[in-house]
Structures are given as C-alpha cells and as structure tokens.
Design an enzyme around this catalytic site. Structure first.
Site, PDB file in Angstrom:
ATOM      1  CB  THR A   1     -12.202  -4.953  -3.481  1.00 25.21           C
ATOM      2  OG1 THR A   1     -11.278  -4.033  -2.899  1.00 25.21           O
ATOM      3  CG2 THR A   1     -11.948  -6.342  -2.905  1.00 25.21           C
TER       4      THR A   1
ATOM      5  CG  HIS B   1      -2.442 -10.305  -5.694  1.00 24.36           C
ATOM      6  ND1 HIS B   1      -2.947 -11.253  -6.559  1.00 24.36           N
ATOM      7  CD2 HIS B   1      -2.637  -9.113  -6.301  1.00 24.36           C
ATOM      8  CE1 HIS B   1      -3.431 -10.666  -7.641  1.00 24.36           C
ATOM      9  NE2 HIS B   1      -3.240  -9.365  -7.514  1.00 24.36           N
TER      10      HIS B   1
ATOM     11  CG  HIS C   1       0.291  -5.676  -1.076  1.00 23.35           C
ATOM     12  ND1 HIS C   1      -0.308  -4.799  -1.962  1.00 23.35           N
ATOM     13  CD2 HIS C   1       1.626  -5.526  -1.240  1.00 23.35           C
ATOM     14  CE1 HIS C   1       0.628  -4.147  -2.625  1.00 23.35           C
ATOM     15  NE2 HIS C   1       1.812  -4.567  -2.212  1.00 23.35           N
TER      16      HIS C   1
ATOM     17  CD  GLN D   1      -1.753   1.331   2.695  1.00 25.59           C
ATOM     18  OE1 GLN D   1      -0.924   2.220   2.813  1.00 25.59           O
ATOM     19  NE2 GLN D   1      -2.715   1.384   1.799  1.00 25.59           N
TER      20      GLN D   1
ATOM     21  CE  LYS E   1      -9.137   2.127  -0.555  1.00 26.56           C
ATOM     22  NZ  LYS E   1      -8.497   2.795   0.602  1.00 26.56           N
TER      23      LYS E   1
END
Length: 259
Positions: free
Chosen positions: A199, A141, A138, A133, A195
């Site tokens: 996004t 960002h 990630h 993850q 979920k």
C-alpha cells in the site's frame, strides 16, 4: 452533434480513431457499467446460495500473466527509447505516422486493454464470496483507472500519459509478484510483514504521478486542460482513499494490538 464531433473526433488522436473502443467513450462506459452490475449485484446474487469457488490455480495463472504483461510494457517502451528519464522534460505530442510512434501508441492501447482484463480481480473476490473486499476503494480504483487509460490512449498516447503507465507497470510487477508468491502456503508467513508496504508503494506511485502532473502543467507541456481537470482530482481522491485504507488496516490495528 458538433460538440460530440469536436470532443471525440477533432480533439482525439486521429491514428487511433479506428481502433477498438477508441471512437468514443461509450464502449468503455458500457464495460464499466457491466463490471459494476456484475460485482455489486449480479455476482453476489448468483453466489448467495452457492459455496465459494476454489480459484487458486486460476488466480496464480492470472497473477503470473499480469507480471509478464507489466514487465513487457516497461520493456516495450524502453525498446522504443522511452524510459523514466525521458519525462524529466516535456514529451510533446507528435501526430506523425512514423513506425516508432505507431508502435508506442499501440503499447499504450494494449495497456488500456490490460486494464479491462484487470477488472476480473473483483470478479475473483465475488466468486470466492469475499464481498467485503469489494470495497469502494477497490471498485472505484479499477473503474476510474480504466477510464483514465482510455483518455490517455485517445488523446496523449505517445505523450505525457506514458509516465503514469511506466510507474504503474513497475508497481504492478511488485504487487502481482507479491500476490503470486502469497498463494504458496509455505511463503505466507514470511510475506505477511511485506503486505503494508504494498500500500505504501502504491501511495508513492500516486505521489510521483501528482508531481509529474504538476511539472507538466508548470512547463505547459502538451496536455489538454480537460484531461488535466479530470486526471489530477482523481489521483488525489485515490491517494486519499489508499491513505485511509492504510491508516485503518495497519496503523490503527497496530495500535490496538499494542494496547
């Protein structure tokens, strides 16, 4: 160096120069550098022969605190007369030392500090041995958002930067609320269909910010060209990365499930 003095003293907002981390970008670059080392090298090495940490209580407290923080940002700006409708026209920079503007500027600075705290998101992944993850999306960002918030606080802390902060804070209230509730096992099944929309909401956020940047540029609002040159491409890149993530994680997997 004349160019250094021009960029970070003469061109910046003089009211924030003495505030922590605001003299130059070196402090922010140091934080981002340590962050990258921790989540990409030091953390994984530390966890290699260790069992994942159980951080449910810590993460629940963190998510709730982020909900409170983002809600406070929206409320605090509104108390100073700033809301989404304010940005339907140009919000020009005012460098006076009025109490209202200093309070607005301090809110923008606290948002930047909150982005420093949000780097711990990735550390949680590392300590729970969920290194997959810790993706390029990630990490990029988090790091780029922190730097852009520093730019906003340094140069346009009471101007056009606030629109992005308001939109981002609203989206983060929704996002961290989802994360907080998903900790409870009894709610996980009900929350699962939501979920993908997290996004989607984030992509809508980036679209709104890009439109606002375009309007800002079209009406020649107060926004240094150098900031615009860094900010606009970065938002485009992040939008593209989120779009790819959405396609890969939800659209393609959904099509595979149907087959």
């Amino acid at each position: 160096m004349d160019w250094w003095h021009y960029l970070f003293v003469e061109s910046g907002d003089p009211r924030v120069y003495s505030w922590p981390l605001m003299q130059s970008p070196l402090g922010i670059f140091a934080i981002i550098s340590v962050y990258l080392c921790v989540v990409l090298k030091w953390g994984p090495d530390f966890m290699r022969n260790r069992r994942p940490f159980d951080l449910k209580i810590v993460i629940a407290a963190y998510n709730f605190s982020m909900i409170v923080m983002c809600s406070w940002v929206i409320y605090a700006y509104q108390q100073e007369g700033i809301h989404f409708g304010t940005f339907m026209s140009c919000v020009e920079m005012d460098f006076s030392d009025s109490p209202t503007l200093m309070r607005v500027l301090s809110i923008t600075w606290w948002v930047m500090m909150a982005k420093v705290i949000e780097l711990v998101d990735t550390v949680f992944f590392v300590l729970r041995k969920k290194q997959k993850q810790v993706s390029v999306l990630h990490v990029y960002h988090h790091a780029s958002t922190l730097f852009l918030c520093w730019l906003g606080a340094k140069y346009v802390g009471v101007g056009v930067a606030i629109f992005s902060i308001l939109v981002n804070s609203f989206v983060h209230v929704l996002m961290y609320s989802y994360y907080f509730l998903s900790i409870f096992r009894s709610l996980q099944h009900r929350l699962r269909p939501i979920k993908p929309y997290i996004t989607v909401i984030q992509m809508v956020q980036f679209t709104m910010i890009l439109v606002h940047i375009g309007v800002t540029a079209y009406f020649h609002c107060t926004l240094p060209t150098a900031i615009l040159a860094m900010y606009f491409p970065n938002v485009v890149v992040i939008f593209y990365m989120f779009y790819n993530f959405y396609q890969h994680s939800y659209v393609r997997n959904s099509n595979k499930g149907k087959k």
